[in-house]
Design an enzyme around this catalytic site. Structure first.
Site, PDB file in Angstrom:
ATOM      1  N   VAL A   9       7.323  -2.099   6.946  1.00 16.06           N
ATOM      2  CA  VAL A   9       7.267  -0.646   6.847  1.00 16.06           C
ATOM      3  C   VAL A   9       7.998  -0.180   5.597  1.00 16.06           C
ATOM      4  CG1 VAL A   9       7.812   1.537   7.954  1.00 16.06           C
ATOM      5  CG2 VAL A   9       7.136  -0.419   9.352  1.00 16.06           C
ATOM      6  N   LYS A  10       7.303   0.632   4.794  1.00 18.44           N
ATOM      7  CA  LYS A  10       7.910   1.185   3.581  1.00 18.44           C
ATOM      8  C   LYS A  10       8.610   2.497   3.910  1.00 18.44           C
ATOM      9  CE  LYS A  10       5.736   1.051  -0.426  1.00 18.44           C
ATOM     10  NZ  LYS A  10       4.636   1.165  -1.435  1.00 18.44           N
ATOM     11  N   VAL A  11       9.856   2.600   3.485  1.00 19.13           N
ATOM     12  CA  VAL A  11      10.664   3.801   3.702  1.00 19.13           C
ATOM     13  C   VAL A  11      11.290   4.206   2.372  1.00 19.13           C
ATOM     14  CG1 VAL A  11      12.698   4.747   4.867  1.00 19.13           C
ATOM     15  CG2 VAL A  11      11.172   3.187   6.099  1.00 19.13           C
ATOM     16  N   LEU A  20       3.160  -0.943   4.866  1.00 23.78           N
ATOM     17  CA  LEU A  20       2.548   0.325   5.249  1.00 23.78           C
ATOM     18  C   LEU A  20       3.640   1.391   5.228  1.00 23.78           C
ATOM     19  CD1 LEU A  20       0.459  -0.851   8.352  1.00 23.78           C
ATOM     20  CD2 LEU A  20      -0.347  -0.587   5.991  1.00 23.78           C
ATOM     21  N   THR A  52       0.852  -1.184   0.000  1.00 20.13           N
ATOM     22  CA  THR A  52       0.000   0.000   0.000  1.00 20.13           C
ATOM     23  C   THR A  52       0.890   1.238   0.000  1.00 20.13           C
ATOM     24  OG1 THR A  52      -0.122   0.356   2.399  1.00 20.13           O
ATOM     25  CG2 THR A  52      -1.647  -1.253   1.462  1.00 20.13           C
TER      26      THR A  52
END
Length: 281
Positions: free
Chosen positions: A93-95, A63, A27
């Site tokens: 976790v997207k960074v 996310l 997402t």
């Protein structure tokens, strides 16, 4: 290989997971915003929890943070991971690998990836456009790196003045032949477009070669997929994962000759009373 769904829509996630071939979800804030806008009054945190449950344990859900400084991204990532991972144990976790464009420096993303990975938080390094970015993200500890194929294709076509629509397929092989013919005629600028990587599929292949040669362990998620052929080329190029919208995944199943064959076989089966083999009367 694995297929992920690129969506923030709860109904799409439920449908895709029910097929038995979709093994994760990606997402971003845009996808979540679009999904929430179709559900007036929906609670954002509650919606995300439903999304995680719909994907289910063992299917990672990426996310994304919203900050652009490393300290902010780490703080937000920990909030996402500690707050939502207990729901189904599937939060990644997207960074962004680099937040230049908002920040002055180049290292905010890598610093955040390193700190989070060292703390045991699984990170998906996003907005990857070059093999170098992917390698540095992997060295920083990212579990996944996400090259953005569609945006690379857009960049190349824009640089060359080629008109296109978002879903258009870029035939990189044909483009390379054309550029090589121009370069042979003395147009050196043509040979230097995008440092020689002319499309998303070539980017995936270059990252995979780099990782294999150097022993880097991050998984490659081919992202920003705009059409079925792009997804197929990503798998051919060595992507560990392809994440795509629902329509693209369905498009991978479709071919006019398949549809024609089904119609012919169904009609021939009817004429031959083939149903008798299965107890039909």
């Amino acid at each position: 290989m694995r297929i992920f769904l690129d969506s923030g829509d709860l109904d799409e996630v439920r449908e895709a997971v029910s097929w038995g071939v979709v093994e994760g979800v990606t997402t971003n804030p845009t996808l979540i915003r679009e999904a929430i806008s179709r559900r007036p009054g929906a609670d954002l945190a509650g919606y995300v929890e439903e999304l995680l449950r719909a994907a289910g344990p063992g299917r990672p859900v990426s996310l994304e943070v919203m900050g652009t400084r490393s300290a902010d991204m780490v703080r937000e990532a920990l909030r996402l991971y500690e707050g939502f991972n207990p729901v189904a144990g599937n939060v990644v976790v997207k960074v962004p690998v680099n937040t230049r464009g908002v920040e002055d420096g180049d290292l905010e993303g890598v610093r955040a990836i390193r700190e989070l990975s060292s703390s045991g938080v699984p990170v998906n390094a996003t907005l990857i456009m070059t093999p170098g970015q992917a390698a540095l993200a992997a060295l920083a500890g990212a579990r996944y790196v996400s090259p953005f194929l569609g945006r690379v294709d857009d960049h190349v076509r824009s640089a060359l003045g080629i008109s296109f629509s978002k879903g258009d397929y870029l035939n990189v092989r044909s483009l390379r032949i054309w550029l090589e013919s121009r370069a042979a005629s003395g147009d050196r600028a043509a040979a230097d477009v995008n440092s020689g990587i002319l499309g998303g599929s070539e980017l995936v292949a270059a990252i995979r070669r780099t990782f294999d040669v150097q022993g880097l362990r991050a998984e490659i998620i081919a992202a920003s997929i705009r059409n079925p052929r792009q997804a197929e080329e990503s798998l051919e190029a060595g992507a560990h994962v392809v994440t795509a919208p629902l329509g693209v995944i369905l498009g991978m199943l479709r071919h006019p000759k398949t549809e024609e064959g089904v119609r012919i076989f169904a009609e021939d089966a009817r004429r031959a009373n083939y149903g008798e083999l299965f107890g039909a009367k």
